[in-house]
Design a protein around this motif. Structure first.
Motif, PDB file in Angstrom:
ATOM      1  N   HIS A  19      -9.131  22.813 -13.179  1.00 14.84           N
ATOM      2  CA  HIS A  19      -9.825  22.738 -11.894  1.00 14.84           C
ATOM      3  C   HIS A  19     -10.722  21.500 -11.819  1.00 14.84           C
ATOM      4  O   HIS A  19     -10.786  20.840 -10.781  1.00 14.84           O
ATOM      5  CB  HIS A  19     -10.653  24.004 -11.678  1.00 14.84           C
ATOM      6  CG  HIS A  19     -11.573  23.912 -10.510  1.00 14.84           C
ATOM      7  ND1 HIS A  19     -11.115  23.925  -9.207  1.00 14.84           N
ATOM      8  CD2 HIS A  19     -12.914  23.775 -10.440  1.00 14.84           C
ATOM      9  CE1 HIS A  19     -12.138  23.798  -8.392  1.00 14.84           C
ATOM     10  NE2 HIS A  19     -13.249  23.716  -9.104  1.00 14.84           N
ATOM     11  N   GLN A  20     -11.383  21.143 -12.922  1.00 11.81           N
ATOM     12  CA  GLN A  20     -12.281  19.990 -12.913  1.00 11.81           C
ATOM     13  C   GLN A  20     -11.529  18.703 -12.599  1.00 11.81           C
ATOM     14  O   GLN A  20     -12.042  17.820 -11.913  1.00 11.81           O
ATOM     15  CB  GLN A  20     -12.994  19.807 -14.269  1.00 11.81           C
ATOM     16  CG  GLN A  20     -13.752  20.993 -14.768  1.00 11.81           C
ATOM     17  CD  GLN A  20     -12.892  21.843 -15.690  1.00 11.81           C
ATOM     18  OE1 GLN A  20     -11.814  22.299 -15.330  1.00 11.81           O
ATOM     19  NE2 GLN A  20     -13.382  22.080 -16.898  1.00 11.81           N
ATOM     20  N   ASN A  70     -11.978  11.207  -1.562  1.00  8.79           N
ATOM     21  CA  ASN A  70     -12.971  11.186  -0.486  1.00  8.79           C
ATOM     22  C   ASN A  70     -13.755   9.876  -0.504  1.00  8.79           C
ATOM     23  O   ASN A  70     -13.968   9.260   0.543  1.00  8.79           O
ATOM     24  CB  ASN A  70     -13.940  12.366  -0.606  1.00  8.79           C
ATOM     25  CG  ASN A  70     -13.290  13.683  -0.260  1.00  8.79           C
ATOM     26  OD1 ASN A  70     -12.178  13.737   0.254  1.00  8.79           O
ATOM     27  ND2 ASN A  70     -13.971  14.770  -0.571  1.00  8.79           N
ATOM     28  N   ARG A 116     -10.102  14.925  -5.958  1.00  7.46           N
ATOM     29  CA  ARG A 116     -10.522  15.194  -4.579  1.00  7.46           C
ATOM     30  C   ARG A 116     -11.736  14.340  -4.233  1.00  7.46           C
ATOM     31  O   ARG A 116     -11.760  13.678  -3.184  1.00  7.46           O
ATOM     32  CB  ARG A 116     -10.850  16.673  -4.386  1.00  7.46           C
ATOM     33  CG  ARG A 116     -11.340  16.998  -2.981  1.00  7.46           C
ATOM     34  CD  ARG A 116     -11.614  18.491  -2.780  1.00  7.46           C
ATOM     35  NE  ARG A 116     -12.469  19.077  -3.769  1.00  7.46           N
ATOM     36  CZ  ARG A 116     -13.821  19.004  -3.769  1.00  7.46           C
ATOM     37  NH1 ARG A 116     -14.436  18.322  -2.814  1.00  7.46           N
ATOM     38  NH2 ARG A 116     -14.526  19.599  -4.701  1.00  7.46           N
ATOM     39  N   LEU A 117     -12.730  14.316  -5.103  1.00  6.72           N
ATOM     40  CA  LEU A 117     -13.930  13.533  -4.835  1.00  6.72           C
ATOM     41  C   LEU A 117     -13.629  12.034  -4.824  1.00  6.72           C
ATOM     42  O   LEU A 117     -14.147  11.294  -3.993  1.00  6.72           O
ATOM     43  CB  LEU A 117     -15.019  13.867  -5.848  1.00  6.72           C
ATOM     44  CG  LEU A 117     -15.566  15.298  -5.745  1.00  6.72           C
ATOM     45  CD1 LEU A 117     -16.523  15.582  -6.894  1.00  6.72           C
ATOM     46  CD2 LEU A 117     -16.217  15.550  -4.404  1.00  6.72           C
ATOM     47  N   GLU A 129      -8.742  18.398 -10.854  1.00  8.53           N
ATOM     48  CA  GLU A 129      -8.418  18.408  -9.425  1.00  8.53           C
ATOM     49  C   GLU A 129      -9.655  18.028  -8.607  1.00  8.53           C
ATOM     50  O   GLU A 129      -9.568  17.259  -7.643  1.00  8.53           O
ATOM     51  CB  GLU A 129      -7.915  19.787  -9.009  1.00  8.53           C
ATOM     52  CG  GLU A 129      -7.519  19.845  -7.553  1.00  8.53           C
ATOM     53  CD  GLU A 129      -6.940  21.178  -7.169  1.00  8.53           C
ATOM     54  OE1 GLU A 129      -5.918  21.175  -6.477  1.00  8.53           O
ATOM     55  OE2 GLU A 129      -7.512  22.220  -7.548  1.00  8.53           O
ATOM     56  N   ARG A 130     -10.808  18.535  -8.993  1.00 12.56           N
ATOM     57  CA  ARG A 130     -12.064  18.200  -8.313  1.00 12.56           C
ATOM     58  C   ARG A 130     -12.336  16.694  -8.413  1.00 12.56           C
ATOM     59  O   ARG A 130     -12.723  16.065  -7.428  1.00 12.56           O
ATOM     60  CB  ARG A 130     -13.219  18.981  -8.926  1.00 12.56           C
ATOM     61  CG  ARG A 130     -14.543  18.727  -8.251  1.00 12.56           C
ATOM     62  CD  ARG A 130     -15.631  19.668  -8.807  1.00 12.56           C
ATOM     63  NE  ARG A 130     -16.820  19.554  -8.011  1.00 12.56           N
ATOM     64  CZ  ARG A 130     -17.791  18.663  -8.236  1.00 12.56           C
ATOM     65  NH1 ARG A 130     -17.704  17.826  -9.255  1.00 12.56           N
ATOM     66  NH2 ARG A 130     -18.845  18.595  -7.457  1.00 12.56           N
ATOM     67  N   CYS A 133      -3.969  18.572 -12.589  1.00 14.90           N
ATOM     68  CA  CYS A 133      -4.719  19.188 -11.496  1.00 14.90           C
ATOM     69  C   CYS A 133      -4.445  20.682 -11.408  1.00 14.90           C
ATOM     70  O   CYS A 133      -5.352  21.470 -11.126  1.00 14.90           O
ATOM     71  CB  CYS A 133      -4.392  18.509 -10.163  1.00 14.90           C
ATOM     72  SG  CYS A 133      -5.144  16.875  -9.972  1.00 14.90           S
ATOM     73  N   THR A 185     -18.395  12.384 -12.833  1.00 20.72           N
ATOM     74  CA  THR A 185     -18.051  13.250 -11.716  1.00 20.72           C
ATOM     75  C   THR A 185     -17.844  14.699 -12.126  1.00 20.72           C
ATOM     76  O   THR A 185     -18.193  15.611 -11.388  1.00 20.72           O
ATOM     77  CB  THR A 185     -16.766  12.738 -11.020  1.00 20.72           C
ATOM     78  OG1 THR A 185     -16.959  11.360 -10.678  1.00 20.72           O
ATOM     79  CG2 THR A 185     -16.444  13.522  -9.771  1.00 20.72           C
ATOM     80  N   ILE A 186     -17.264  14.919 -13.304  1.00 19.23           N
ATOM     81  CA  ILE A 186     -16.922  16.279 -13.729  1.00 19.23           C
ATOM     82  C   ILE A 186     -17.352  16.506 -15.183  1.00 19.23           C
ATOM     83  O   ILE A 186     -17.672  15.565 -15.895  1.00 19.23           O
ATOM     84  CB  ILE A 186     -15.402  16.550 -13.611  1.00 19.23           C
ATOM     85  CG1 ILE A 186     -14.603  15.549 -14.461  1.00 19.23           C
ATOM     86  CG2 ILE A 186     -14.970  16.532 -12.144  1.00 19.23           C
ATOM     87  CD1 ILE A 186     -13.119  15.838 -14.564  1.00 19.23           C
TER      88      ILE A 186
END
Length: 191
Positions: A121-122, A132, A128-129, A124-125, A117, A14-15
């Motif tokens: 930033h990654q 979702n 978030r993903l 936290e991303r 987070c 993902t990141i």
């Protein structure tokens, strides 16, 4: 495979993280082992962590006043589990998370997750993903309950998670589908 490698592969789907960033992230996870049947979270517990499954299988469930079990989730390797309502809103647990099999997990405290987070930033991303995707999966499951009969839900589960049938006792699959064990046997014969 080592715990750090399993988590790293999971995150890197993902990141992007440098080796140094990943080492820092991994330092916030605590490895834990649980036995089959052992509860990780019980109703009334304060919930301050979530669990990344390395091996084994967990289940999240709610037991109503009539002692009927409603399974919310099975968590297999590379899945996460917790009582997310309690974790997010700092409430007491209303569900149980326990082990269908012996399990190895990585525990991430809520405080450490928030810290990571804030700092990366990654990371936290990633959350978030992941959140979702979890919302979408829950939405699909709810729509399946509204639109499909038991046979349709059974076939959908078989198609989506065929490995569950070798890992999870049939009475738990029946509880996940919202049917009796006898109905599950009938569905298997008809499927």
């Amino acid at each position: 495979m080592q715990a750090d490698e399993l988590l790293k592969q999971h995150l890197l789907k993902t990141i992007s993280l440098t080796d140094e960033q990943f080492a820092y992230v991994f330092s916030h996870f605590k490895p834990l082992s649980f036995k089959k049947g052992q509860a990780i979270i019980s109703p009334g517990d304060a919930v301050d962590a979530e669990y990344f499954v390395l091996s084994g299988c967990l289940k999240s469930f709610y037991m109503n006043d009539d002692l009927k079990m409603f399974i919310l989730q099975f968590a297999m390797p590379n899945w996460w589990a917790s009582d997310y309502n309690a974790l997010t809103y700092h409430l007491k647990a209303t569900i149980t998370v326990d082990c269908v099999t012996d399990a190895e997990v990585l525990c991430l405290s809520s405080d450490d997750r928030e810290k990571l987070c804030d700092e990366l930033h990654q990371f936290e991303r990633f959350f978030r993903l992941r959140t979702n995707k979890g919302y979408v999966a829950a939405h699909k499951r709810l729509l399946s309950f509204m639109n499909n009969d038991a046979q349709g839900r059974y076939e959908e589960l078989l198609k989506q998670y065929p490995e569950l049938y070798n890992l999870v006792p049939k009475q738990l699959i029946a509880a996940y589908l919202g049917v009796s064990r006898e109905t599950l046997s009938r569905l298997k014969r008809n499927g």
